[in-house]
Scaffold this active site. Structure first.
Site, PDB file in Angstrom:
ATOM      1  N   GLY A 129     -72.263  44.705 -12.031  1.00 25.60           N
ATOM      2  CA  GLY A 129     -72.656  44.607 -10.634  1.00 25.60           C
ATOM      3  C   GLY A 129     -71.820  43.605  -9.862  1.00 25.60           C
ATOM      4  O   GLY A 129     -72.129  42.399  -9.859  1.00 25.60           O
ATOM      5  N   SER A 137     -63.699  45.371  -0.954  1.00 26.07           N
ATOM      6  CA  SER A 137     -62.407  44.802  -1.325  1.00 26.07           C
ATOM      7  C   SER A 137     -62.393  43.278  -1.288  1.00 26.07           C
ATOM      8  O   SER A 137     -61.415  42.662  -1.708  1.00 26.07           O
ATOM      9  CB  SER A 137     -61.312  45.337  -0.396  1.00 26.07           C
ATOM     10  OG  SER A 137     -61.154  46.730  -0.564  1.00 26.07           O
ATOM     11  N   GLU A 362     -62.005  50.178  -8.309  1.00 24.84           N
ATOM     12  CA  GLU A 362     -61.208  49.178  -9.030  1.00 24.84           C
ATOM     13  C   GLU A 362     -60.008  48.726  -8.198  1.00 24.84           C
ATOM     14  O   GLU A 362     -58.927  48.463  -8.718  1.00 24.84           O
ATOM     15  CB  GLU A 362     -60.723  49.713 -10.391  1.00 24.84           C
ATOM     16  CG  GLU A 362     -61.759  50.416 -11.234  1.00 24.84           C
ATOM     17  CD  GLU A 362     -62.877  49.499 -11.695  1.00 24.84           C
ATOM     18  OE1 GLU A 362     -62.852  48.307 -11.342  1.00 24.84           O
ATOM     19  OE2 GLU A 362     -63.784  49.966 -12.394  1.00 24.84           O
TER      20      GLU A 362
END
Length: 383
Positions: A129, A137, A362
């Protein structure tokens, strides 16, 4: 169809991992994954013990029931998993490179002993989390907070876009404290900790994506990860997950490419296979080039990682370049298949949709572009 014969550079052990995972995907995933995607489901509880039995969960970690394989072996496994579906690779990546990696890197001996063997065996599922609804971002600006109350910690906040969230037995949750950002091990069922799945997705449908809500979640002192303070903790785990994507994207692209080649050789128009036409051959040639280059990037970065020499900038290079290459391959493959390319009878549109998410999670392509921009100029553009 691997003109560069990149896999000839793999060791015998790495090829064994490739063949084992490829067989798993062919037998257990490929026949069923279109149905999971269509229904928006993923049988994590069914698959996790199988993945654990093969040593794929936390396979690049050492000890506590983990296989301790090389970075390249882990990358090859990610490639073969994502050739099945990005959701499958995401499950393995979140389990091993995020949740397990955080505990392995930063956890206490008690936390490691309690969770890692069960997670490696697929008996317990984890999630990670970090991302928040308005803090994607820029995780350093997170709103989730943890405050001390005597010897306990009390957490409040919301996390969003969390893979495995609602099915996890344990969540590694990052929160702001008076000491800096800290990680906490939050078992499912802790009072005040709830989850809700995100529906109506058109990408990563064969994957569980959730919201985590923490309302006065009280945890003992032993729940905090003692080995790190600050944003370097979660970012260290994200580098592990991004590395797996470098390889995984090649697998998704390869699946699209192989489908396009097979279709081009069998589909006839104007009395001959469409693969005999120059325009189709040009598309296939550029797909071959893109995947060959991506495969070399993945292998090179993997060897650097095994040598302990890889940098975050190199991880950003690989993630940005290989996901964009795979997405371009998927889009070109779709055109080769024509109208058939938009159906789940073929894997192309599924991979293409999934890769739209992989491009974003990611670290978005914009963030990785700016990481490279800073490496080139020495000037940070986003601070």
């Amino acid at each position: 169809m691997d003109v560069l014969r990149v896999d000839d550079r793999l060791s015998d052990e790495e090829r064994m991992i490739r063949d084992t995972v490829r067989a798993l995907v062919a037998e257990r995933i490929a026949p069923r994954v279109a149905g999971w995607f269509d229904a928006g489901t993923f049988p994590a509880r069914e698959l996790a013990p199988e993945l654990g039995k093969l040593g794929l969960l936390g396979m690049h970690l050492r000890g506590y029931g983990c296989a301790g394989m090389s970075a390249v072996a882990y990358g090859v496994a990610c490639r073969e998993l994502e050739a099945g579906d990005s959701g499958l690779r995401s499950f393995v990546s979140v389990q091993g490179s995020l949740a397990m990696s955080a505990i392995h890197k930063y956890g206490s001996e008690e936390q490691k002993a309690e969770w890692l063997p069960r997670m490696a065996a697929g008996e317990a599922i984890g999630c990670f989390g970090l991302t928040e609804p308005d803090r994607g971002s820029d995780p350093g600006d997170m709103l989730t907070r943890a405050r001390r109350d005597g010897s306990d910690w009390v957490l409040n906040g919301t996390k969003m876009w969390i893979t495995n969230g609602s099915i996890a037995d344990v969540a590694v949750v990052w929160a702001r404290t008076d000491e800096g950002i800290r990680g906490f091990v939050v078992p499912a069922g802790t009072p005040g900790f709830t989850t809700g799945d995100i529906h109506q997705k058109l990408s990563l449908r064969a994957s569980v994506t959730s919201e985590l809500v923490l309302e006065d979640v009280r945890l003992p002192a032993g729940a905090v990860l003692p080995g790190v303070t600050g944003l370097k903790g979660p970012l260290g785990c994200l580098s592990e997950a991004r590395y797996g994507i470098i390889w995984g994207a090649v697998g998704a692209g390869r699946s699209c490419y192989e489908t396009a080649v097979g279709y081009a050789k069998s589909r006839e128009q104007f009395g001959k296979p469409i693969g005999s036409f120059q325009l189709t051959q040009e598309k296939l040639a550029w797909m071959e080039i893109a995947l060959g280059q991506a495969g070399l990037v993945a292998l090179h970065i993997g060897r650097l990682k095994d040598a302990g020499e890889v940098t975050p900038q190199q991880i950003s290079f690989g993630k940005l370049a290989n996901v964009r290459a795979a997405l371009d391959v998927a889009r070109q493959a779709r055109t080769v298949l024509g109208a058939n390319g938009i159906t789940l009878e073929y894997p192309v549109i599924r991979h293409m949709n999934n890769l739209e998410s992989v491009l974003t999670y990611e670290g978005t392509q914009e963030i990785h572009t700016l990481v490279l921009g800073q490496a080139i100029t020495g000037l940070p553009a986003y601070r």
